[in-house]
Design a protein around this motif. Structure first.
Motif, short mmCIF file in Angstrom:
data_model
loop_
_atom_site.label_atom_id
_atom_site.label_comp_id
_atom_site.label_asym_id
_atom_site.label_seq_id
_atom_site.Cartn_x
_atom_site.Cartn_y
_atom_site.Cartn_z
N CYS A 519 30.22 27.66 38.05
CA CYS A 519 29.41 28.62 37.30
C CYS A 519 28.80 27.96 36.07
CB CYS A 519 30.26 29.82 36.89
SG CYS A 519 31.59 29.44 35.75
N LYS A 520 27.84 28.65 35.49
CA LYS A 520 27.12 28.13 34.33
C LYS A 520 27.92 28.34 33.04
CE LYS A 520 22.67 28.61 31.95
NZ LYS A 520 21.36 29.31 31.95
N ASP A 521 28.63 29.51 32.95
CA ASP A 521 29.38 29.83 31.74
C ASP A 521 30.70 30.49 32.15
OD1 ASP A 521 29.20 30.29 28.59
OD2 ASP A 521 30.05 32.08 29.52
N ILE A 522 31.81 29.96 31.64
CA ILE A 522 33.14 30.45 32.02
C ILE A 522 33.31 31.92 31.66
CG2 ILE A 522 35.60 30.27 31.53
CD1 ILE A 522 34.77 28.13 33.37
N TYR A 523 33.02 32.28 30.42
CA TYR A 523 33.27 33.65 29.97
C TYR A 523 32.38 34.66 30.71
CZ TYR A 523 36.03 31.62 26.21
OH TYR A 523 36.99 30.93 25.50
N GLU A 524 31.13 34.32 30.89
CA GLU A 524 30.24 35.20 31.64
C GLU A 524 30.70 35.30 33.10
OE1 GLU A 524 26.14 34.28 31.31
OE2 GLU A 524 26.18 34.11 29.11
N GLY A 525 31.19 34.17 33.63
CA GLY A 525 31.69 34.18 35.01
C GLY A 525 32.89 35.11 35.16
N MET A 526 33.84 35.05 34.20
CA MET A 526 34.99 35.94 34.24
C MET A 526 34.56 37.40 34.17
SD MET A 526 37.75 34.07 31.76
CE MET A 526 38.48 32.48 32.16
N ASP A 527 33.63 37.66 33.27
CA ASP A 527 33.17 39.03 33.10
C ASP A 527 32.51 39.56 34.36
OD1 ASP A 527 32.44 41.26 31.01
OD2 ASP A 527 30.58 40.84 32.10
N THR A 528 31.68 38.74 34.99
CA THR A 528 30.96 39.17 36.18
C THR A 528 31.91 39.37 37.36
OG1 THR A 528 28.99 37.99 35.46
CG2 THR A 528 29.11 38.58 37.80
N ILE A 529 32.82 38.43 37.57
CA ILE A 529 33.79 38.55 38.68
C ILE A 529 34.64 39.80 38.51
CG2 ILE A 529 35.86 37.51 39.68
CD1 ILE A 529 34.53 34.79 39.23
N SER A 530 35.05 40.07 37.30
CA SER A 530 35.88 41.26 37.05
C SER A 530 35.13 42.54 37.38
CB SER A 530 36.33 41.29 35.59
OG SER A 530 37.05 40.13 35.25
N ARG A 531 33.82 42.53 37.23
CA ARG A 531 33.02 43.72 37.51
C ARG A 531 32.81 43.94 39.00
NH1 ARG A 531 30.19 45.67 32.98
NH2 ARG A 531 30.40 44.34 31.14
N VAL A 532 32.67 42.86 39.78
CA VAL A 532 32.25 43.00 41.18
C VAL A 532 33.36 42.72 42.19
CG1 VAL A 532 29.89 42.40 40.56
CG2 VAL A 532 31.44 40.60 41.34
N TYR A 533 34.44 42.07 41.78
CA TYR A 533 35.46 41.68 42.76
C TYR A 533 36.26 42.90 43.20
CZ TYR A 533 39.24 39.14 45.02
OH TYR A 533 40.14 38.67 45.92
N GLY A 534 36.64 42.93 44.48
CA GLY A 534 37.41 44.03 45.03
C GLY A 534 36.55 44.98 45.81
N PHE A 535 37.18 46.00 46.40
CA PHE A 535 36.44 46.99 47.17
C PHE A 535 37.19 48.30 47.10
CE2 PHE A 535 38.55 43.68 49.56
CZ PHE A 535 39.61 44.36 50.16
N ASP A 553 34.46 28.83 20.91
CA ASP A 553 33.58 30.00 20.86
C ASP A 553 34.41 31.27 20.92
OD1 ASP A 553 31.39 31.60 20.80
OD2 ASP A 553 30.37 30.67 22.51
N PRO A 554 35.19 31.56 19.84
CA PRO A 554 36.07 32.74 19.89
C PRO A 554 35.31 34.05 20.01
CG PRO A 554 35.98 31.80 17.67
CD PRO A 554 35.30 30.83 18.57
N GLU A 555 34.04 34.08 19.52
CA GLU A 555 33.29 35.32 19.65
C GLU A 555 33.08 35.70 21.11
OE1 GLU A 555 32.40 32.81 17.76
OE2 GLU A 555 32.50 33.61 15.71
N LYS A 556 32.82 34.67 21.97
CA LYS A 556 32.64 34.96 23.39
C LYS A 556 33.94 35.45 24.02
CE LYS A 556 28.65 32.42 25.08
NZ LYS A 556 28.18 31.50 26.15
N PHE A 557 35.05 34.85 23.60
CA PHE A 557 36.35 35.29 24.13
C PHE A 557 36.61 36.75 23.74
CE2 PHE A 557 40.94 35.87 23.41
CZ PHE A 557 41.42 35.67 24.70
N ILE A 558 36.37 37.09 22.49
CA ILE A 558 36.58 38.46 22.02
C ILE A 558 35.62 39.41 22.72
CG2 ILE A 558 36.44 39.98 20.00
CD1 ILE A 558 37.33 37.56 18.32
N GLY A 559 34.38 38.98 22.91
CA GLY A 559 33.41 39.82 23.61
C GLY A 559 33.83 40.08 25.04
N MET A 560 34.35 39.03 25.70
CA MET A 560 34.82 39.20 27.07
C MET A 560 36.00 40.18 27.11
SD MET A 560 36.72 36.47 29.52
CE MET A 560 38.13 36.61 28.41
#
Length: 819
Positions: A519-535, A553-560
């Protein structure tokens, strides 16, 4: 497999060997005796129950045969290609042994008839000698040519038909006074008579097992099998009615009754000999071919796979069939052999029906031209297993132990088919059905909550402690998926197209299901997978990852974290200290802030962890920093109630920080410095910013041992007092709070169960004391009776608690002895 030899059609290859085996030794030598024992109604019941099994099994075989090309091995080939080689091999060997013993069953019947006709006493030794000589002759005939053996069956079929005509048209003086409808007193049990009769309906197996020698198995097996079963049913019903209505009970017990009532007795003798020999020929043709097929699939020794001549005759397998049949003849008792054969055939037929049911209900590529409803196969399977239990429980247990042992042995050989089996489709159908049920019951079902974790590990080998914690948190009932994200900032898209799904193994040999993504960005990747993974019906409910140490980049961690909280995930962060590890896995401290749902969530996680053998003997301590002494007792009761709701044992420590006002991190470090795992509360206070909260926690974790930081979603109940709520004592003198703190003065025992109960008693007494003190004096005088009632309730509560403590003490010592 017969490649160059002659191929047989419906009549010669399936119908003839099947009907001759069905109308065999049981019909001639045991059916009159069974009617004499059981009477008309019970015998018809035996015939109908037996044919429920044979008809359903015949239909199942026919359905499968019109879907797949049935090659050498017949029933074994069908089962193994559906349920896999381990199950197919187990049942194939059982069927081979059953057919081999069937040869001895039919030849013992032939020997009895031969000796009786010759005027020689049918003693056990005479039966053994005559049976062994006949077995040798039949084996030599089969050894020479399968085609020659089948040709003799046409002559035998003609003689058998003439013998039946002779029996039905004969005249005699043995008519009963009244028809024999009821069972005679003192007869054998119904199930024992059923066991003796049942081999008569297994004859269609002789035709199915010839599958490798048929021109068109898809056409021949269904038509030949069903025709043979139905004609056999008609003949058995007709004979049962004939015997019960025209022959008295005493004469039916006579082994020579058919000779006495027939129009021409020599043709009946010829019919008996022909039927028994043809049945033996049918079984001795079928058994070696099943063994040959198992050897081709590497289940049995390779020597049995070898075939001879243009017809690929299984002569090596025939020799083993001869040996097993010879052992049966040495036993010499027709009824004993019949019961042995019945057990093996019923087990095989049960699984054959189950095979068809699974194919019908779950097989995605199951498209037979002759389709039957799945309930017919399930009915046949259920009838087999019920009859097997009723028939002979000891024999069933012995056979089951042997077959299970054989299955486990074959399972360890890791045999598999290149074409696959039906189990994949079966489990997919089960999962689909389960998901539809889960979707229909969606909601906040706390009772059936299970951790369904997305684990962002960063690599099984890189962070094995995260994998270990994930497996401990899910226990035996939860599930987790490991997601490995690798960052490549040069990518244009968030994720590259390919996703690698792999199965890996952790350091303890446990299987871990992993998905690897770039992926391009770890935090964005985690956020996206959490939204779409599962059924639907099986959505993840918990996120597990490592605590972000020294993040650039603690701000990104807190945002995630905030995004995941908005998605209503339960959050678990592991701060792992490699030097300490997880210690001895014996002590867990759960810190609660007094208001969040993390108490309920934390205890739930601990409950699942106790199913992990490594954490099974943990001692739990719930700690709370209380800055308002007046609510300490109430918080203690809340924690105790949550523990009781989860049926968990744990000690409770309320730390009074009302006077000293020590920093939270200092208190946590002091009390949990020797614990194996601390679980900390990540609930955000409105008094400080998320960044400050993150920095404070990071500082605390840097000076603590291995810890979990948790934040509960909405599934878990927020218990405790609302923030800023305080108890105010209502007293009439000097407006002064008067409290009694027993817990602070108690010296609790080391046994946590007893300590918890003592603490609870003290809490109850403190609560009663506080109510008593806070009540105005005038109101006390007006409610004197109510006050006495409260004191009485307190005493009863103390006595109940003491009784409970004694019980818990016994359970505690018993548990430790078992450990």
């Amino acid at each position: 497999m017969n490649i160059k030899g002659n191929k047989f059609g419906i009549f010669k290859g399936v119908f003839t060997p099947s009907i001759l085996t069905i109308l065999g030794v049981i019909m001639y030598l045991r059916l009159p005796w069974i009617v004499g024992q059981a009477g008309l109604l019970a015998t018809l019941g035996i015939i109908f129950v037996a044919h429920i099994i044979s008809v359903s099994t015949g239909l199942s075989v026919s359905s499968i045969a019109t879907d797949k090309k049935v090659e050498t091995g017949g029933t074994y080939f069908i089962i193994s290609r559906s349920l896999g080689l381990p199950i197919g091999g187990t049942l194939g060997i059982a069927l081979f042994v059953g057919l081999s013993f069937s040869v001895s069953l039919y030849l013992i019947g032939f020997a009895e008839s031969l000796l009786t006709s010759a005027g020689i006493e049918a003693t056990l030794n005479n039966i053994r000698i005559a049976g062994a000589l006949t077995l040798l002759s039949v084996t030599i005939l089969t050894f020479i040519s399968t085609s020659l053996a089948l040709k003799t069956q046409f002559i035998i079929l003609a003689v058998m038909l003439l013998s039946l005509v002779s029996v039905f048209s004969g005249k005699h003086e043995f008519a009963p006074v009244v028809p024999m409808v009821e069972t005679v007193t003192g007869s054998l049990p119904w199930i024992a008579l059923f066991a003796i009769f049942f081999p008569a309906v297994t004859g269609f197996e002789a035709g199915v097992s010839m599958s490798g020698d048929l021109k068109d198995p898809k056409k021949s097996i269904p038509k030949g099998t069903i025709a043979a079963i139905l004609i056999g049913l008609i003949v058995y019903i007709a004979l049962t009615l004939f015997f019960s209505l025209t022959v008295n009970r005493e004469m039916l017990m006579d082994p020579t009754i058919l000779f006495k009532i027939s129009l021409y007795s020599p043709i009946v003798v010829a019919g008996i000999w022909g039927a028994t020999l043809s049945s033996a020929l049918g079984s001795i043709l079928a058994a070696p071919r099943i063994l040959q097929a198992t050897a081709i699939d590497r289940i049995t020794p390779k020597i049995f796979a070898k075939g001879y001549g243009a017809g690929n005759e299984p002569r090596n397998a025939l020799m083993l069939t001869f040996v097993i049949a010879f052992v049966g003849i040495m036993i010499g008792d027709l009824n004993v052999i019949a019961r042995v054969v019945t057990i093996f055939f019923i087990i095989t037929y049960g699984f054959l029906n189950l095979t068809c049911a699974i194919e019908t209900l779950a097989g995605s590529d199951f498209r037979p031209s002759f389709r039957i409803p799945g309930w017919i196969s399930l009915l046949g399977a259920a009838a087999c297993f019920i009859v097997m239990i009723e028939l002979d429980l000891v024999a069933m247990i012995a056979a089951s132990v042997i077959l299970i042992t054989l299955f486990l042995f074959l399972k360890r050989k890791e045999l598999s088919l290149q074409t696959g089996d039906t189990w994949g489709g079966f489990w997919l159908s089960v999962v689909k059905h389960g998901l539809s049920k889960l979707s229909a019951k969606q909601g906040n079902d706390k009772r059936n909550w299970r951790p369904n974790i997305i684990l962002f590990s960063g690599g099984v080998s890189a962070r094995p402690h995260l994998i270990s914690m994930g497996q401990s948190l899910v226990g035996k009932l939860g599930i987790f998926t490991n997601v490995e994200l690798f960052q490549r900032r040069s990518e244009k898209d968030l994720f590259i197209k390919s996703v690698e799904a792999i199965t890996t193994t952790d350091s303890h040999g446990n299987t871990v299901f992993t998905r690897r993504l770039l992926c391009k960005d770890i935090y964005e990747g985690m956020d996206t997978i959490s939204r779409v993974y599962g059924f639907t019906g099986f959505e993840p409910n918990t996120i597990l990852m490592g605590w972000s140490k020294n993040s650039n980049d603690p701000e990104k961690f807190i945002g995630m974290v905030n995004n995941l909280e908005a998605l209503d995930f339960n959050l678990v962060f592991l701060h792992y200290i490699s030097e300490a590890g997880f210690g001895n896995k014996t002590n867990i401290d759960l810190w609660w802030n007094g208001t969040s749902g993390n108490l309920d969530f934390g205890i739930t996680l601990i409950k699942f962890m106790t199913s992990d053998p490594g954490w099974r003997r943990i001692r739990i301590r719930i700690l709370l920093i209380n800055n308002e002494s007046s609510i300490g007792d109430h918080l203690h009761q809340i924690i105790r109630q949550v523990l009781d709701n989860h049926r968990m044992y744990g000690s409770i420590k309320i730390i009074n920080n009302n006077i000293e006002k020590k920093p939270t991190d200092e208190i946590i470090r002091f009390y949990s410095q020797n614990t194996d795992l601390s679980i900390l509360d990540f609930a955000v206070s409105g008094e400080i910013s998320p960044m400050s909260n993150y920095m404070n926690l990071s500082q605390l974790l840097s000076m603590s041992g291995t810890s979990l930081v948790i934040r509960a979603g909405s599934t878990f109940e927020r218990v405790g007092l609302p923030v800023n709520q305080k108890f105010q004592a209502n007293v009439d003198f000097d407006d002064q709070k008067t409290t009694l703190s027993i817990n602070d003065r108690l010296t609790l025992p080391d046994i946590e169960i007893l300590a918890s109960e003592l603490s609870r008693i003290a809490g109850d007494y403190e609560e009663m004391h506080q109510i008593f003190v806070q009540q105005p004096l005038g109101e006390m005088q007006m409610n004197f009776k109510k006050t006495l009632t409260r004191i009485s309730e307190l005493n009863e509560s103390i006595f109940r608690s003491l009784e409970q403590m004694l019980k818990e003490k016994k359970r505690y010592y018993k548990y430790n002895r078992l450990q």
